[in-house]
Design an enzyme around this catalytic site. Structure first.
Site, PDB file in Angstrom:
ATOM      1  N   ASP A  73       6.155   3.478   4.320  1.00 28.17           N
ATOM      2  CA  ASP A  73       5.678   4.841   4.518  1.00 28.17           C
ATOM      3  C   ASP A  73       6.882   5.767   4.522  1.00 28.17           C
ATOM      4  OD1 ASP A  73       3.152   6.486   5.340  1.00 28.17           O
ATOM      5  OD2 ASP A  73       4.794   7.257   6.568  1.00 28.17           O
ATOM      6  N   SER A  74       6.748   6.909   3.870  1.00 24.60           N
ATOM      7  CA  SER A  74       7.869   7.848   3.754  1.00 24.60           C
ATOM      8  C   SER A  74       7.487   9.228   4.280  1.00 24.60           C
ATOM      9  CB  SER A  74       8.313   7.988   2.296  1.00 24.60           C
ATOM     10  OG  SER A  74       8.789   6.771   1.783  1.00 24.60           O
TER      11      SER A  74
END
Length: 202
Positions: A73-74
């Site tokens: 996840d960014s």
């Protein structure tokens, strides 16, 4: 050993393919807002790592054989201390670009690697990567043209490094693959913690 990418991101898939891995892609469908709401005052680093782990765990629930599952996840931590995921709309993306043009931000990517045997998670390793991004200053016309492509609406921080957004990134300090969506060096390190060599998944 089956390598599973718990993400629908074409950028993450492209990074892995270019690095010699053809993963099985499974989309977790995790409610990211619900995961975030369940955390008590998380740091940005804890948030992206928790989301990555939630995605990997959701996929692990349906695993049957020996698999390595990677979730990511960014988010972008801007210079004013705010954390941003995907903008979703042109108006939000425009506002973000107006604020971050000419500044630096930190692209945070959480990683979770799970080792699964016969449907049971037997080991896991989690961490995050932080990369400094130096943003350029697109003209108003350039920004409107970029927004019209739709690209910045669907990526963390409203920009890409490997796509059209690369025109407006002056430079980075850190791992470029992490900015694209999955850090190859960090993923390799997490695999090693689980006793898996990267050559096992080529």
């Amino acid at each position: 050993m089956r390598f599973v990418l718990a993400s629908q991101s074409p950028a993450r898939l492209a990074v892995l393919r270019a690095a010699g891995v053809e993963p099985v892609v499974r989309v977790s469908g995790v409610d990211e807002d619900a995961v975030a709401a369940s955390l008590v005052d998380p740091t940005p680093e804890q948030l992206v790592t928790a989301l990555a782990l939630a995605k990997a765990e959701a996929i692990a629930a349906g695993a049957a054989d020996t698999e390595v599952i990677v979730g990511c996840d960014s988010m972008l931590l801007t210079s004013d201390g705010e954390v941003h995921g995907k903008p979703g709309t042109v108006d939000v993306a425009r506002e973000r670009w107006k604020r971050m043009a000419g500044t630096t931000g930190t692209l945070l990517t959480g990683h979770a690697v799970l080792l699964v045997h016969d449907g049971t998670v037997v080991d896991r390793a989690v961490d995050h990567e932080a990369t400094t991004v130096r943003f350029g200053r697109p003209t108003d016309d350039e920004l409107e043209s970029y927004l019209a492509t739709g690209e910045p609406l669907h990526v963390a921080g409203a920009f890409t490094l490997d796509g059209l957004g690369g025109w407006f990134v002056d430079g980075i300090d850190g791992d470029p693959s992490s900015v694209i969506g999955i850090s190859l060096p960090l993923t390799r390190a997490l695999l090693r913690r689980l006793g898996v060599s990267v050559s096992d998944i080529w």
